[in-house]
Design a protein around this motif. Structure first.
Motif, PDB file in Angstrom:
ATOM      1  N   GLU A 156       0.705  -1.080  -0.130  1.00  0.00           N
ATOM      2  CA  GLU A 156      -0.062   0.231  -0.242  1.00  0.00           C
ATOM      3  C   GLU A 156       1.473   1.445   0.321  1.00  0.00           C
ATOM      4  OE1 GLU A 156      -3.399   2.245   2.598  1.00  0.00           O
ATOM      5  OE2 GLU A 156      -2.502  -0.490   3.152  1.00  0.00           O
ATOM      6  N   LEU A 157       2.332   1.725   0.769  1.00  0.00           N
ATOM      7  CA  LEU A 157       3.030   2.364   1.029  1.00  0.00           C
ATOM      8  C   LEU A 157       4.299   3.483  -0.576  1.00  0.00           C
ATOM      9  CD1 LEU A 157       4.478   4.218   2.650  1.00  0.00           C
ATOM     10  CD2 LEU A 157       6.226   2.568   2.657  1.00  0.00           C
ATOM     11  N   LYS A 158       3.345   1.575  -0.971  1.00  0.00           N
ATOM     12  CA  LYS A 158       5.214   1.541  -2.584  1.00  0.00           C
ATOM     13  C   LYS A 158       4.214   2.308  -3.293  1.00  0.00           C
ATOM     14  CE  LYS A 158       7.359  -1.961  -2.417  1.00  0.00           C
ATOM     15  NZ  LYS A 158       7.906  -3.740  -2.710  1.00  0.00           N
ATOM     16  N   LYS A 159       2.356   2.105  -3.337  1.00  0.00           N
ATOM     17  CA  LYS A 159       1.671   2.656  -4.514  1.00  0.00           C
ATOM     18  C   LYS A 159       1.055   4.125  -4.365  1.00  0.00           C
ATOM     19  CE  LYS A 159      -2.625   1.473  -6.487  1.00  0.00           C
ATOM     20  NZ  LYS A 159      -4.162   1.154  -6.217  1.00  0.00           N
ATOM     21  N   THR A 172      13.100   4.270  -6.938  1.00  0.00           N
ATOM     22  CA  THR A 172      12.271   5.388  -7.898  1.00  0.00           C
ATOM     23  C   THR A 172      11.405   5.912  -6.734  1.00  0.00           C
ATOM     24  OG1 THR A 172      13.305   4.927  -9.462  1.00  0.00           O
ATOM     25  CG2 THR A 172      11.408   6.683  -9.598  1.00  0.00           C
ATOM     26  N   THR A 173      11.022   6.999  -5.843  1.00  0.00           N
ATOM     27  CA  THR A 173       9.987   7.198  -5.469  1.00  0.00           C
ATOM     28  C   THR A 173       9.668   8.754  -5.622  1.00  0.00           C
ATOM     29  OG1 THR A 173       9.121   7.609  -3.225  1.00  0.00           O
ATOM     30  CG2 THR A 173      10.646   7.941  -3.461  1.00  0.00           C
ATOM     31  N   LYS A 174       8.153   8.391  -6.331  1.00  0.00           N
ATOM     32  CA  LYS A 174       8.295  10.461  -5.601  1.00  0.00           C
ATOM     33  C   LYS A 174       7.457  10.553  -4.852  1.00  0.00           C
ATOM     34  CE  LYS A 174       7.475   9.755 -11.346  1.00  0.00           C
ATOM     35  NZ  LYS A 174       6.872  10.072 -12.450  1.00  0.00           N
ATOM     36  N   ILE A 175       7.601  11.777  -4.524  1.00  0.00           N
ATOM     37  CA  ILE A 175       6.627  12.561  -3.503  1.00  0.00           C
ATOM     38  C   ILE A 175       6.177  14.122  -2.977  1.00  0.00           C
ATOM     39  CG2 ILE A 175       7.481  13.164  -0.557  1.00  0.00           C
ATOM     40  CD1 ILE A 175       9.922  11.251  -0.384  1.00  0.00           C
ATOM     41  N   LYS A 176       4.960  14.230  -3.050  1.00  0.00           N
ATOM     42  CA  LYS A 176       5.043  15.467  -3.216  1.00  0.00           C
ATOM     43  C   LYS A 176       4.549  15.919  -5.078  1.00  0.00           C
ATOM     44  CE  LYS A 176       6.007  17.916   0.499  1.00  0.00           C
ATOM     45  NZ  LYS A 176       7.168  19.411   0.974  1.00  0.00           N
ATOM     46  N   GLY A 177       3.907  14.771  -5.793  1.00  0.00           N
ATOM     47  CA  GLY A 177       4.084  14.991  -7.137  1.00  0.00           C
ATOM     48  C   GLY A 177       5.299  14.799  -7.335  1.00  0.00           C
ATOM     49  N   ASN A 178       5.129  16.042  -8.345  1.00  0.00           N
ATOM     50  CA  ASN A 178       6.337  15.694  -9.738  1.00  0.00           C
ATOM     51  C   ASN A 178       7.955  16.912  -8.819  1.00  0.00           C
ATOM     52  OD1 ASN A 178       5.592  13.941 -11.762  1.00  0.00           O
ATOM     53  ND2 ASN A 178       4.449  15.466 -12.610  1.00  0.00           N
ATOM     54  N   VAL A 179       7.498  16.958  -7.312  1.00  0.00           N
ATOM     55  CA  VAL A 179       8.565  17.745  -7.310  1.00  0.00           C
ATOM     56  C   VAL A 179       9.825  16.993  -6.136  1.00  0.00           C
ATOM     57  CG1 VAL A 179       9.184  19.152  -5.024  1.00  0.00           C
ATOM     58  CG2 VAL A 179       7.120  19.411  -6.038  1.00  0.00           C
ATOM     59  N   MET A 180       9.854  16.362  -5.759  1.00  0.00           N
ATOM     60  CA  MET A 180      11.076  15.325  -5.260  1.00  0.00           C
ATOM     61  C   MET A 180      10.660  14.248  -6.504  1.00  0.00           C
ATOM     62  SD  MET A 180      12.142  14.102  -2.187  1.00  0.00           S
ATOM     63  CE  MET A 180      12.584  16.517  -1.415  1.00  0.00           C
ATOM     64  N   GLU A 181      11.883  13.759  -6.775  1.00  0.00           N
ATOM     65  CA  GLU A 181      12.263  12.062  -6.974  1.00  0.00           C
ATOM     66  C   GLU A 181      13.636  11.509  -6.566  1.00  0.00           C
ATOM     67  OE1 GLU A 181      11.811   9.795 -11.710  1.00  0.00           O
ATOM     68  OE2 GLU A 181      10.799  11.816 -10.842  1.00  0.00           O
ATOM     69  N   GLN A 182      13.672  10.358  -6.145  1.00  0.00           N
ATOM     70  CA  GLN A 182      15.222   9.785  -5.784  1.00  0.00           C
ATOM     71  C   GLN A 182      14.993   8.578  -6.708  1.00  0.00           C
ATOM     72  OE1 GLN A 182      17.016  11.029  -4.194  1.00  0.00           O
ATOM     73  NE2 GLN A 182      18.547   9.708  -3.317  1.00  0.00           N
TER      74      GLN A 182
END
Length: 167
Positions: free
Chosen positions: A128-131, A148-158
């Motif tokens: 659920e967290l991954k999704k 890869t994760t996207k947090i706050k929409g497209n603001v941050m990608e790691q």
């Protein structure tokens, strides 16, 4: 901005799993800032907190049961650090990765849960967290693991790439 450095010398198995553990801290910390907490796993009711709390409670229960079965002198006692929500969250994410790439032998008590319990109790929350956070774990055997994760929409990608075990 705070950064961490992780060094490895010989065993690249731990390099991969430690990188995932630290990636989980990054996610936990970044999401925590959205809630005005140091870590999202500290916020009651957050998905990170649900994962961490359930993992911590199951680890404690497992270790208490083992203590009563084999006697105090033969048990390894985990200190308070091991039960911090941020550490339980990161260790749960690490164990999920280890089981995914076939490192079952690294997931042993007292710090980790048996695979059956993990898959039943923790894995659904991690999925659920991954999704929710668009966390992707791409495995290309013998090549790379990409997180890869996207947090706050497209603001941050790691994105991090790590070599995987060669089978």
């Amino acid at each position: 901005h705070n950064a961490i450095g992780v060094s490895f010398f010989d065993d690249n198995t731990y390099e991969r799993t430690t990188a995932v553990h630290e990636f989980a801290h990054f996610l936990d910390y970044t999401k925590g800032n959205e809630f005005s907490y140091r870590y999202a796993s500290d916020k009651d009711g957050s998905l990170e907190n649900q994962i961490a709390t359930k993992y911590k409670n199951l680890i404690r229960e497992q270790n208490e049961n083992n203590k009563s079965k084999i006697g105090e002198q033969k048990t390894t006692k985990l200190g308070d650090y091991w039960y911090r929500t941020c550490e339980c969250f990161a260790r749960a994410m690490e164990q999920d990765f280890e089981l995914t790439i076939g490192l079952k032998e690294k997931c042993e008590p007292p710090a980790y849960l048996p695979e059956e319990i993990f898959n039943k109790e923790i894995k659904p929350l991690i999925e659920e967290l991954k999704k929710e956070n668009e966390i992707k774990l791409n495995l290309i055997p013998g090549k790379f693991v990409t997180l890869t994760t996207k947090i706050k929409g497209n603001v941050m990608e790691q994105t991090k790439d790590y070599e995987t075990l060669e089978n």
